[in-house]
Motif scaffolding. Structure first.
Motif, short mmCIF file in Angstrom:
data_model
loop_
_atom_site.label_atom_id
_atom_site.label_comp_id
_atom_site.label_asym_id
_atom_site.label_seq_id
_atom_site.Cartn_x
_atom_site.Cartn_y
_atom_site.Cartn_z
N ARG A 131 0.79 -1.22 0.00
CA ARG A 131 0.00 0.00 0.00
C ARG A 131 0.83 1.28 0.00
O ARG A 131 0.35 2.33 -0.38
N CYS A 132 2.06 1.23 0.48
CA CYS A 132 2.84 2.47 0.60
C CYS A 132 4.30 2.18 0.29
O CYS A 132 4.81 1.11 0.63
N ALA A 133 4.95 3.12 -0.39
CA ALA A 133 6.36 2.94 -0.71
C ALA A 133 7.23 3.89 0.11
O ALA A 133 8.39 4.10 -0.21
N ALA A 134 6.63 4.48 1.14
CA ALA A 134 7.36 5.41 2.03
C ALA A 134 8.11 6.46 1.21
O ALA A 134 9.31 6.64 1.37
N CYS A 135 7.40 7.16 0.34
CA CYS A 135 8.05 8.13 -0.54
C CYS A 135 8.42 9.42 0.19
O CYS A 135 9.12 10.26 -0.35
N GLY A 136 7.91 9.57 1.41
CA GLY A 136 8.32 10.73 2.20
C GLY A 136 7.59 12.01 1.88
O GLY A 136 7.94 13.08 2.40
N ASN A 137 6.60 11.94 1.00
CA ASN A 137 5.82 13.14 0.67
C ASN A 137 4.46 12.69 0.18
O ASN A 137 4.24 12.54 -1.01
N CYS A 138 3.57 12.45 1.13
CA CYS A 138 2.32 11.75 0.83
C CYS A 138 1.36 12.60 0.00
O CYS A 138 1.14 13.77 0.27
N ILE A 139 0.80 11.99 -1.03
CA ILE A 139 -0.12 12.70 -1.93
C ILE A 139 -1.49 12.04 -1.98
O ILE A 139 -2.27 12.25 -2.91
N LEU A 140 -1.80 11.24 -0.97
CA LEU A 140 -3.05 10.48 -1.00
C LEU A 140 -4.30 11.36 -1.10
O LEU A 140 -5.34 10.90 -1.55
N CYS A 147 -2.75 4.90 -3.34
CA CYS A 147 -1.38 5.36 -3.63
C CYS A 147 -0.87 4.90 -5.00
O CYS A 147 -0.66 3.71 -5.22
N ILE A 149 2.11 5.61 -6.17
CA ILE A 149 3.55 5.35 -6.10
C ILE A 149 3.77 3.87 -5.82
O ILE A 149 4.56 3.21 -6.47
S1 SF4 Z 1 2.13 8.81 -1.53
FE1 SF4 Z 1 1.74 8.33 0.61
S2 SF4 Z 1 1.07 6.18 0.55
FE2 SF4 Z 1 2.11 6.61 -1.39
S3 SF4 Z 1 4.24 6.04 -1.08
FE3 SF4 Z 1 4.10 8.19 -0.63
S4 SF4 Z 1 3.77 8.24 1.60
FE4 SF4 Z 1 3.28 6.16 0.93
#
Ligand code: SF4
Ligand code: SF4
Lengths: 228, 325
Positions: A131-140, A147, A149
């Protein structure tokens, strides 16, 4: 949570082949919930290893313990007096747990018994999904809580690509059906009357907050203990 | 400073033909799975004069081939105008921009921006993919290099900036169907000057798609080239219908391909009859595309069958190709 899977038994056996006294260390948190490295799995694995090494004519002493959280020093301290007795630690924690043991007990030799797979959840009994790739800048907020990403095979910010078909991602095969995250996003937002969100072009992502920016660290002054 | 382009964005042949209001025709040239320049030269000779530009694919279907930039540069030397494809799968924004500068320096003037097929089904499924950008942010970047004289990071380009005629792809038959016209509009907004669609066999469905595109007024912002292609065999038609996601081949087309070879004993003659029917269907499709409001040209995809392009162009009345000074 962190979702992990136990490595194949033969691989684990090979990893411990040279050791005589092995401590199998489980973890009571994420990997317990995903049935990969909790007390129960530690018990089963330890007895299977005892049996297998005995059959092979090379019986080993295989002991077991499960700590509440392998990724915190405090919980690891509960095994600090025992760990020196073993020539190998087989961790059934996630990759963080394995590293926490290696870091907290520099003398110990530790091998991983799990493959840490992803950040996800059980969607039904026995099925976990990323569910999450820990991208560090959430755009949900932009994508209806889905997600792209982690769940779009190409991490597109302006999907769906031309391979989206019947709600399935182009990488799907008869044996492995992958949902198209963008199909889910588009359908959800259109049904809600939020087409405007979809029409907005998402520019190139800043991946600096992601792994691409190098290993990440969070330091919070408000929580740090005052230095002398 | 930019080259003198007489009011054109890039001055490419394709741009000139479209700007002149002529019905455009583009083709496709797949680079070889080896380092043989002769393959490109031969294919270029087949296509030259029969199209306004030929797409040079970029590791299509995630199979390693000669780079699109090298093959496009060879095409330029041979006098065939290339439309260089670039996918987001294999390169990050640094590599892409340096290749874009290089491609322009080599005389390439059309650039088609794609997400790219996932590597899963190619010949290197164990590879890591990149997807630093997606097709939309790639379009924005290429437009920025041309119109704002700036790299993606915002830094100014000192000296010659790359001025491409910018293309994008759209699959009218991919899902969700309702969103596809909007996505096309997004691509136009991001910087696409022209669009090439996926292969079309289901004309009514494509008409419905185009109606929505025209209703949104997108055809006035971007030139839309409808994808067509000759089928070689009934088997290929069936395979496309049943196995290729995002392809829509009506049963009627499959039936026509099956009928074509019926009753012919000689294997060679049977195959030839099927190929002839494939070309005939393609020509008919081109005629139908000409009638659809908003369609500015056709993109003829005769994959590994470049010989078919001159025949199709001739039969469809697309020759001679206009020469615009
Ligand atoms: S957008 Fe949010 S849910 Fe998706 S990888 Fe980034 S932090 Fe995780
Ligand atoms: S089919 Fe959907 S999930 Fe798969 S790569 Fe394309 S947009 Fe992403």
């Amino acid at each position: 949570m962190i979702v992990a899977e136990q490595k194949p038994f033969e691989e684990i056996k090979a990893k411990i082949a040279k050791a005589n006294k092995v401590l199998v260390v489980g973890c009571g948190t994420c990997v317990t919930v995903c049935f990969a490295g909790g007390e129960k799995e530690v018990g089963i694995l330890a007895s299977s290893l005892r049996m297998a090494t005995k059959i092979d004519g090379n019986p080993k002493q295989i002991d077991e313990v499960t700590v509440q959280r392998q990724c915190e020093w405090e919980y690891l301290d509960t095994i600090k007096d025992r760990i020196g007795e073993y020539d190998l630690v087989l961790s059934l924690g996630c990759g963080i747990g394995v590293q926490a043991i290696a870091e907290h007990f520099p003398e110990a030799r530790v091998v991983p018994g799990l493959n840490t797979s992803f950040l996800g959840l059980p969607v039904e009994q026995g099925v976990w999904e990323e569910r999450c790739a820990a991208c560090g800048n959430c755009i949900l907020d932009l994508t209806g809580g889905i997600c792209p990403i982690a769940r779009c095979s190409k991490s597109l910010l302006n999907g769906p690509c031309g391979g989206s078909h019947d709600g399935k991602c182009e990488i799907s095969t008869p044996d492995r059906v992958v949902e198209c995250a963008w199909d889910l996003i588009v359908k959800k937002l259109m049904a809600r009357g939020e087409l405007d969100k979809l029409l907005e072009i998402q520019p190139a992502k800043n991946w600096q907050t992601s792994r691409d920016g190098g290993p990440r660290r969070i330091a919070r002054e408000d929580l740090m203990l005052a230095k002398e | 400073m930019a080259d003198a382009t007489n009011g054109y964005k890039s001055g490419s042949t394709l741009e000139k033909v479209l700007r002149a209001g002529q019905f455009a025709a583009t083709a496709e040239l797949g680079p070889p799975k080896n380092a043989d320049a002769e393959v490109i030269r031969k294919k270029a000779a087949l296509l030259k004069g029969y199209c306004d530009g030929a797409n040079i694919t970029d590791n299509q279907t995630a199979i390693v081939r000669m780079s699109s930039i090298a093959a496009a540069a060879i095409a330029v030397r041979e006098g065939l105008e290339p439309i260089m494809q670039m996918t987001c799968r294999d390169r990050n924004r640094l590599a892409m921009q340096s290749d874009i500068l290089g491609a322009y320096a080599l005389g390439i003037r059309n650039l088609l921006c794609l997400s790219g097929d996932h590597q899963q089904f190619g010949n290197h499924p164990t590879a890591k993919n990149v997807y630093d950008l997606d097709s939309m942010s790639l379009l924005q970047m290429v437009k920025g290099l041309r119109d704002d004289n700036r790299f993606q990071c915002g830094e100014e380009i000192k000296g010659v900036n790359p001025r491409f005629f910018i293309g994008a792809a759209e699959n009218p038959f991919a899902d969700p169907f309702e969103f596809r016209p909007y996505r096309l509009a997004k691509k136009a907004q991001a910087g696409a000057d022209f669009i090439q669609t996926q292969l079309i066999y289901n004309v009514p469905k494509f008409k419905e798609f185009m109606k929505r595109v025209v209703d949104l007024g997108v055809h006035e912002k971007v030139y839309i080239l409808a994808g067509v292609g000759p089928l070689k065999t009934a088997g290929a038609a069936k395979y496309m219908r049943d196995q290729v996601p995002g392809m829509d081949v009506p049963d009627e087309i499959v039936k026509r391909m099956e009928e074509a070879g019926k009753g012919i004993e000689d294997k060679k003659a049977k195959a030839a009859a099927a190929r002839e029917e494939g070309i005939k269907i393609c020509v008919e499709l081109i005629q139908q595309m000409r009638e659809i409001p908003g369609v500015a040209g056709v993109h003829i995809m005769a994959i590994e069958w470049e010989e078919a392009v001159p025949i199709i162009a001739e039969k469809a009345g697309l020759l001679p190709r206009p020469v615009i000074q």
